[in-house]
Scaffold this motif. Sequence first.
Motif, PDB file in Angstrom:
ATOM      1  N   ILE A 198       0.858  -1.179   0.000  1.00 43.38           N
ATOM      2  CA  ILE A 198       0.000   0.000   0.000  1.00 43.38           C
ATOM      3  C   ILE A 198       0.896   1.231   0.000  1.00 43.38           C
ATOM      4  O   ILE A 198       1.762   1.366   0.861  1.00 43.38           O
ATOM      5  CB  ILE A 198      -0.907   0.022   1.240  1.00 43.38           C
ATOM      6  CG1 ILE A 198      -1.799  -1.231   1.267  1.00 43.38           C
ATOM      7  CG2 ILE A 198      -1.743   1.303   1.278  1.00 43.38           C
ATOM      8  CD1 ILE A 198      -2.513  -1.453   2.575  1.00 43.38           C
ATOM      9  N   PHE A 199       0.694   2.106  -0.975  1.00 44.94           N
ATOM     10  CA  PHE A 199       1.391   3.383  -0.987  1.00 44.94           C
ATOM     11  C   PHE A 199       0.479   4.433  -0.365  1.00 44.94           C
ATOM     12  O   PHE A 199      -0.721   4.460  -0.648  1.00 44.94           O
ATOM     13  CB  PHE A 199       1.724   3.831  -2.415  1.00 44.94           C
ATOM     14  CG  PHE A 199       2.891   3.124  -3.019  1.00 44.94           C
ATOM     15  CD1 PHE A 199       4.158   3.227  -2.464  1.00 44.94           C
ATOM     16  CD2 PHE A 199       2.738   2.348  -4.160  1.00 44.94           C
ATOM     17  CE1 PHE A 199       5.247   2.583  -3.034  1.00 44.94           C
ATOM     18  CE2 PHE A 199       3.815   1.696  -4.731  1.00 44.94           C
ATOM     19  CZ  PHE A 199       5.070   1.811  -4.165  1.00 44.94           C
ATOM     20  N   ILE A 200       1.067   5.278   0.473  1.00 38.56           N
ATOM     21  CA  ILE A 200       0.362   6.465   0.936  1.00 38.56           C
ATOM     22  C   ILE A 200       1.144   7.652   0.414  1.00 38.56           C
ATOM     23  O   ILE A 200       2.368   7.658   0.427  1.00 38.56           O
ATOM     24  CB  ILE A 200       0.196   6.511   2.473  1.00 38.56           C
ATOM     25  CG1 ILE A 200       1.531   6.431   3.187  1.00 38.56           C
ATOM     26  CG2 ILE A 200      -0.760   5.434   2.947  1.00 38.56           C
ATOM     27  CD1 ILE A 200       1.431   6.703   4.671  1.00 38.56           C
ATOM     28  N   THR A 201       0.425   8.631  -0.085  1.00 40.68           N
ATOM     29  CA  THR A 201       1.113   9.748  -0.732  1.00 40.68           C
ATOM     30  C   THR A 201       0.326  11.035  -0.575  1.00 40.68           C
ATOM     31  O   THR A 201      -0.911  11.010  -0.526  1.00 40.68           O
ATOM     32  CB  THR A 201       1.355   9.446  -2.227  1.00 40.68           C
ATOM     33  OG1 THR A 201       2.059  10.528  -2.812  1.00 40.68           O
ATOM     34  CG2 THR A 201       0.069   9.195  -2.978  1.00 40.68           C
ATOM     35  N   ALA A 202       1.040  12.131  -0.489  1.00 40.36           N
ATOM     36  CA  ALA A 202       0.418  13.448  -0.478  1.00 40.36           C
ATOM     37  C   ALA A 202       0.286  13.976  -1.906  1.00 40.36           C
ATOM     38  O   ALA A 202      -0.424  14.936  -2.158  1.00 40.36           O
ATOM     39  CB  ALA A 202       1.241  14.410   0.375  1.00 40.36           C
ATOM     40  N   ILE A 231      -2.960  -1.069  -3.317  1.00 42.47           N
ATOM     41  CA  ILE A 231      -3.826   0.062  -2.977  1.00 42.47           C
ATOM     42  C   ILE A 231      -2.946   1.316  -2.885  1.00 42.47           C
ATOM     43  O   ILE A 231      -1.831   1.243  -2.386  1.00 42.47           O
ATOM     44  CB  ILE A 231      -4.510  -0.148  -1.610  1.00 42.47           C
ATOM     45  CG1 ILE A 231      -5.388  -1.415  -1.603  1.00 42.47           C
ATOM     46  CG2 ILE A 231      -5.349   1.064  -1.216  1.00 42.47           C
ATOM     47  CD1 ILE A 231      -5.913  -1.775  -0.221  1.00 42.47           C
ATOM     48  N   THR A 232      -3.470   2.450  -3.336  1.00 35.81           N
ATOM     49  CA  THR A 232      -2.810   3.730  -3.114  1.00 35.81           C
ATOM     50  C   THR A 232      -3.790   4.622  -2.374  1.00 35.81           C
ATOM     51  O   THR A 232      -4.950   4.751  -2.773  1.00 35.81           O
ATOM     52  CB  THR A 232      -2.381   4.388  -4.436  1.00 35.81           C
ATOM     53  OG1 THR A 232      -1.453   3.526  -5.103  1.00 35.81           O
ATOM     54  CG2 THR A 232      -1.723   5.726  -4.194  1.00 35.81           C
ATOM     55  N   ILE A 233      -3.312   5.230  -1.286  1.00 39.41           N
ATOM     56  CA  ILE A 233      -4.145   6.067  -0.421  1.00 39.41           C
ATOM     57  C   ILE A 233      -3.527   7.456  -0.343  1.00 39.41           C
ATOM     58  O   ILE A 233      -2.317   7.595  -0.206  1.00 39.41           O
ATOM     59  CB  ILE A 233      -4.235   5.454   0.992  1.00 39.41           C
ATOM     60  CG1 ILE A 233      -4.923   4.079   0.932  1.00 39.41           C
ATOM     61  CG2 ILE A 233      -4.959   6.387   1.951  1.00 39.41           C
ATOM     62  CD1 ILE A 233      -4.862   3.313   2.234  1.00 39.41           C
ATOM     63  N   LYS A 234      -4.375   8.451  -0.392  1.00 41.86           N
ATOM     64  CA  LYS A 234      -3.922   9.831  -0.212  1.00 41.86           C
ATOM     65  C   LYS A 234      -3.753  10.111   1.279  1.00 41.86           C
ATOM     66  O   LYS A 234      -4.556   9.677   2.092  1.00 41.86           O
ATOM     67  CB  LYS A 234      -4.934  10.819  -0.788  1.00 41.86           C
ATOM     68  CG  LYS A 234      -5.180  10.650  -2.269  1.00 41.86           C
ATOM     69  CD  LYS A 234      -4.013  11.142  -3.058  1.00 41.86           C
ATOM     70  CE  LYS A 234      -4.343  11.052  -4.535  1.00 41.86           C
ATOM     71  NZ  LYS A 234      -3.178  10.965  -5.347  1.00 41.86           N
ATOM     72  N   LYS A 235      -2.675  10.846   1.612  1.00 39.85           N
ATOM     73  CA  LYS A 235      -2.462  11.272   2.996  1.00 39.85           C
ATOM     74  C   LYS A 235      -3.468  12.358   3.349  1.00 39.85           C
ATOM     75  O   LYS A 235      -3.832  13.141   2.478  1.00 39.85           O
ATOM     76  CB  LYS A 235      -1.053  11.835   3.167  1.00 39.85           C
ATOM     77  CG  LYS A 235       0.016  10.809   3.303  1.00 39.85           C
ATOM     78  CD  LYS A 235       1.321  11.518   3.580  1.00 39.85           C
ATOM     79  CE  LYS A 235       2.439  10.541   3.836  1.00 39.85           C
ATOM     80  NZ  LYS A 235       3.693  11.217   4.135  1.00 39.85           N
ATOM     81  N   PRO A 236      -3.885  12.466   4.570  1.00 46.11           N
ATOM     82  CA  PRO A 236      -3.574  11.576   5.689  1.00 46.11           C
ATOM     83  C   PRO A 236      -4.462  10.338   5.651  1.00 46.11           C
ATOM     84  O   PRO A 236      -5.585  10.383   5.157  1.00 46.11           O
ATOM     85  CB  PRO A 236      -3.886  12.434   6.917  1.00 46.11           C
ATOM     86  CG  PRO A 236      -4.973  13.359   6.450  1.00 46.11           C
ATOM     87  CD  PRO A 236      -4.696  13.617   4.987  1.00 46.11           C
ATOM     88  N   ILE A 237      -3.959   9.247   6.182  1.00 41.53           N
ATOM     89  CA  ILE A 237      -4.708   8.000   6.221  1.00 41.53           C
ATOM     90  C   ILE A 237      -5.871   8.161   7.203  1.00 41.53           C
ATOM     91  O   ILE A 237      -5.718   8.768   8.257  1.00 41.53           O
ATOM     92  CB  ILE A 237      -3.773   6.827   6.586  1.00 41.53           C
ATOM     93  CG1 ILE A 237      -4.419   5.488   6.265  1.00 41.53           C
ATOM     94  CG2 ILE A 237      -3.296   6.910   7.995  1.00 41.53           C
ATOM     95  CD1 ILE A 237      -3.445   4.327   6.282  1.00 41.53           C
ATOM     96  N   SER A 238      -7.037   7.681   6.821  1.00 45.92           N
ATOM     97  CA  SER A 238      -8.238   7.888   7.634  1.00 45.92           C
ATOM     98  C   SER A 238      -8.778   6.570   8.169  1.00 45.92           C
ATOM     99  O   SER A 238      -8.338   5.485   7.773  1.00 45.92           O
ATOM    100  CB  SER A 238      -9.326   8.557   6.780  1.00 45.92           C
ATOM    101  OG  SER A 238      -9.812   7.632   5.813  1.00 45.92           O
TER     102      SER A 238
END
Length: 130
Positions: A90-94, A108-115
Amino acid sequence: MNDIKELREHVKDLKVLFVDDEEMVRDGTGIFLRKFFDNVIICCDGEDGLKTFKESQDFDIVITDVVMPKMDGITMIKNIKKINPDIFTIFITASRELEDAQDRLSNITIKKPISFDDIIMIMQTVGTLK
């Protein structure tokens, strides 16, 4: 599996490697992840994350920031996938833009901030893999 307690029971034994260079993100997200997963290891950059993965290859999930000093998340995941091509990533990115490599390497790719909703989605997704 929509009940949060049931989801947690199903995924709590999965081992998570979380990598982010920002201390506040590491601390906050680490606390959040530990509410759902019993075994969360946290690293501060891609080099540390790769070293930790190599030392203990029994991780089920790798969650990483993309942009980090020393080694970025994409390079770290490329190296991890050489060791375990099936690892759930899982990548998290701004960043608003996703790189092709990022799309190919992550489940999965998630936008910061993780919720909270992001964590529920992760648990639902990895719960189907168990």
